[in-house]
Design a protein around this motif. Structure first.
Motif, mmCIF file in Angstrom:
data_model
loop_
_atom_site.group_PDB
_atom_site.id
_atom_site.type_symbol
_atom_site.label_atom_id
_atom_site.label_comp_id
_atom_site.label_asym_id
_atom_site.label_seq_id
_atom_site.Cartn_x
_atom_site.Cartn_y
_atom_site.Cartn_z
ATOM 1 N N CYS A 168 1.622 10.585 -6.661
ATOM 2 C CA CYS A 168 3.372 10.768 -6.620
ATOM 3 C C CYS A 168 3.035 10.163 -8.033
ATOM 4 O O CYS A 168 2.148 9.178 -8.644
ATOM 5 C CB CYS A 168 4.576 9.551 -5.675
ATOM 6 N N LYS A 169 4.041 10.163 -8.752
ATOM 7 C CA LYS A 169 4.084 9.572 -9.775
ATOM 8 C C LYS A 169 5.863 8.516 -10.236
ATOM 9 O O LYS A 169 6.667 8.889 -9.634
ATOM 10 C CB LYS A 169 4.649 10.176 -11.524
ATOM 11 N N VAL A 170 5.909 7.207 -10.957
ATOM 12 C CA VAL A 170 6.906 6.344 -11.404
ATOM 13 C C VAL A 170 6.874 6.137 -13.118
ATOM 14 O O VAL A 170 5.797 5.497 -13.042
ATOM 15 C CB VAL A 170 7.325 5.562 -10.030
ATOM 16 N N PRO A 171 7.976 5.721 -13.121
ATOM 17 C CA PRO A 171 8.203 4.964 -13.815
ATOM 18 C C PRO A 171 7.344 3.802 -14.545
ATOM 19 O O PRO A 171 7.675 2.567 -13.894
ATOM 20 C CB PRO A 171 8.958 5.093 -15.010
ATOM 21 N N THR A 172 7.407 2.835 -15.831
ATOM 22 C CA THR A 172 6.038 1.681 -15.954
ATOM 23 C C THR A 172 7.504 1.046 -16.284
ATOM 24 O O THR A 172 8.009 1.176 -17.421
ATOM 25 C CB THR A 172 5.119 1.929 -16.854
ATOM 26 N N PRO A 173 7.628 -0.069 -15.555
ATOM 27 C CA PRO A 173 8.651 -1.048 -15.602
ATOM 28 C C PRO A 173 8.410 -1.501 -16.794
ATOM 29 O O PRO A 173 6.397 -1.184 -17.455
ATOM 30 C CB PRO A 173 9.215 -2.029 -14.590
ATOM 31 N N ARG A 174 8.710 -2.753 -17.603
ATOM 32 C CA ARG A 174 8.629 -3.478 -18.768
ATOM 33 C C ARG A 174 8.197 -5.177 -18.458
ATOM 34 O O ARG A 174 6.949 -5.122 -19.233
ATOM 35 C CB ARG A 174 10.213 -3.354 -19.535
ATOM 36 N N THR A 175 8.902 -5.179 -17.335
ATOM 37 C CA THR A 175 8.323 -6.616 -16.797
ATOM 38 C C THR A 175 7.343 -6.358 -15.725
ATOM 39 O O THR A 175 6.351 -5.525 -15.282
ATOM 40 C CB THR A 175 9.452 -7.313 -16.349
ATOM 41 N N PRO A 176 6.036 -7.810 -16.321
ATOM 42 C CA PRO A 176 5.726 -7.952 -15.443
ATOM 43 C C PRO A 176 5.502 -7.833 -14.007
ATOM 44 O O PRO A 176 4.623 -6.996 -13.279
ATOM 45 C CB PRO A 176 4.223 -9.321 -15.413
ATOM 46 N N GLU A 177 6.742 -8.357 -13.225
ATOM 47 C CA GLU A 177 6.929 -8.094 -12.007
ATOM 48 C C GLU A 177 6.955 -7.351 -11.897
ATOM 49 O O GLU A 177 7.186 -6.485 -10.278
ATOM 50 C CB GLU A 177 7.894 -9.150 -11.460
ATOM 51 N N GLY A 178 8.389 -6.572 -12.521
ATOM 52 C CA GLY A 178 8.425 -5.168 -12.164
ATOM 53 C C GLY A 178 7.275 -3.712 -11.615
ATOM 54 O O GLY A 178 7.119 -3.173 -11.636
ATOM 55 N N TRP A 184 0.602 -8.835 -19.617
ATOM 56 C CA TRP A 184 -0.208 -9.896 -18.594
ATOM 57 C C TRP A 184 -1.393 -10.460 -18.825
ATOM 58 O O TRP A 184 -2.036 -10.609 -19.611
ATOM 59 C CB TRP A 184 -1.466 -8.857 -17.578
ATOM 60 N N ARG A 185 -1.152 -11.878 -18.342
ATOM 61 C CA ARG A 185 -1.864 -13.029 -19.127
ATOM 62 C C ARG A 185 -2.594 -13.678 -17.977
ATOM 63 O O ARG A 185 -2.240 -14.595 -17.164
ATOM 64 C CB ARG A 185 -1.599 -14.036 -20.203
#
Ligand SMILES: [Zn+2]
Length: 313
Positions: A29-39, A83-84
């Motif tokens: 399955c594929k989902v769009p990559t969210p913009r925030t690290p938590e997302g 991500w840090r």
């Protein structure tokens, strides 16, 4: 059973797949990559839950573009997602209730090719991925070489030209500035500017200007015999092959595997890479030569490799 899930985090999409012990993908399955690290963490967990329905899953392997620590748990630094020191393993484990390992995406792709693709039958393999940039992976004696701190095989930022082109990493003259998809487009634009009469096919595929040239135009034009497109591939191959000769001095593998979008062109780019490799291989008349092979798994190598590395614990 022995089913695991591989996760590939791309710039626009996150793909998750159930993979068996033979490296076959049973479901994805594929989902769009969210913009925030938590997302991104939430999206990974959602994708894993969706794809695991109805399967008995042992573990999850995540391939992430970035520096991953030697414990395969924390992304120390990622250039594309913010991500840090991101504790990705712990966060995803808490959400999905399965053991999770995190791997560098290029290492995961190298492992996938070694186990189920072009590297089968070899124990010492070095992979390069010619995508937007240049990634790498090293298998020595049948084991993935991660280095003491987990960040080995970052070949793209080996400095090959002193005081050369500025790189996104802050250094100058990095290998990926000369051997990558982005470099290929630059070569084509320069050549089309200098000799537009030799780039008629190439320019016709875009908007007619050198600035409008894209990677896919160069591939199509090269197949139609466009001199500038072919010469651009040769320039890329010259740098790629010379770099492989240097890597042979370091690792002495029996095979190099060339993957990434650029390698989809097959012998159009592989043959000139082989030629350049032989040209720059030290003592080439007196020693065995590693094979230079095209990757076989395409865009699935990272997902399959991450799943298999999760199985290995
Ligand atoms: Zn660099």
């Amino acid at each position: 059973m022995g089913l695991t899930i591989g996760v590939d985090i791309g710039g626009t999409k996150i793909a998750a797949g159930v993979v068996d012990e033979e490296g076959s993908i049973l479901e994805t399955c594929k989902v769009p990559t969210p913009r925030t690290p938590e997302g991104v963490v939430d999206a990974i967990a959602d994708a894993v839950r969706t794809v695991s329905t109805g399967h008995d899953i042992e573990a999850v392997g995540i391939g992430a573009a970035g520096y991953v620590d030697d414990k395969r748990a924390t992304v120390l630094f990622a250039p594309n997602i913010n991500w840090r020191h991101e504790a990705l393993k712990d966060k995803v484990e808490q959400r999905v209730g399965l053991p999770v390992v995190v791997e560098n995406d290029a290492n995961a792709a190298a492992w996938g090719e070694y186990r189920f693709g072009a590297g089968q039958g070899h124990d010492d393999v070095v992979c390069i991925t010619l995508g937007t940039g240049l990634g790498g992976g090293i298998i020595i004696g049948g084991k993935l070489h991660r280095g003491r701190f987990g960040v080995a095989a970052e070949f793209g930022h080996i400095r090959v030209v002193p005081d050369g082109l500025l790189c996104g990493c802050g250094s100058q003259g990095c290998w990926e500035q000369y051997a990558s998809g982005r470099a290929l487009v630059r070569y084509a634009k320069q050549r089309a500017n200098a000799t537009p009469e030799n780039a008629q096919v190439l320019l016709g595929l875009g908007d007619g200007t050198p600035e409008g040239i894209q990677g896919k135009h160069i591939s199509d034009a090269a197949r139609q015999g466009d001199p500038v497109a072919i010469d651009s591939f040769r320039e890329l191959a010259r740098w790629a092959g010379a770099g492989l000769a240097d890597l042979a001095s370091l690792f002495d593998p029996s095979a190099f595997i060339v993957g990434g979008g650029v390698s989809d062109e097959g012998d159009l780019v592989l043959d000139p890479i082989r030629k350049s490799f032989r040209r720059w291989l030290v003592g080439n008349q007196w020693r065995p030569h590693a094979q230079v092979l095209a990757a076989q798994l395409g865009g699935k190598a990272g997902l399959v490799g991450a799943a298999d590395l999760a199985r290995q614990g």
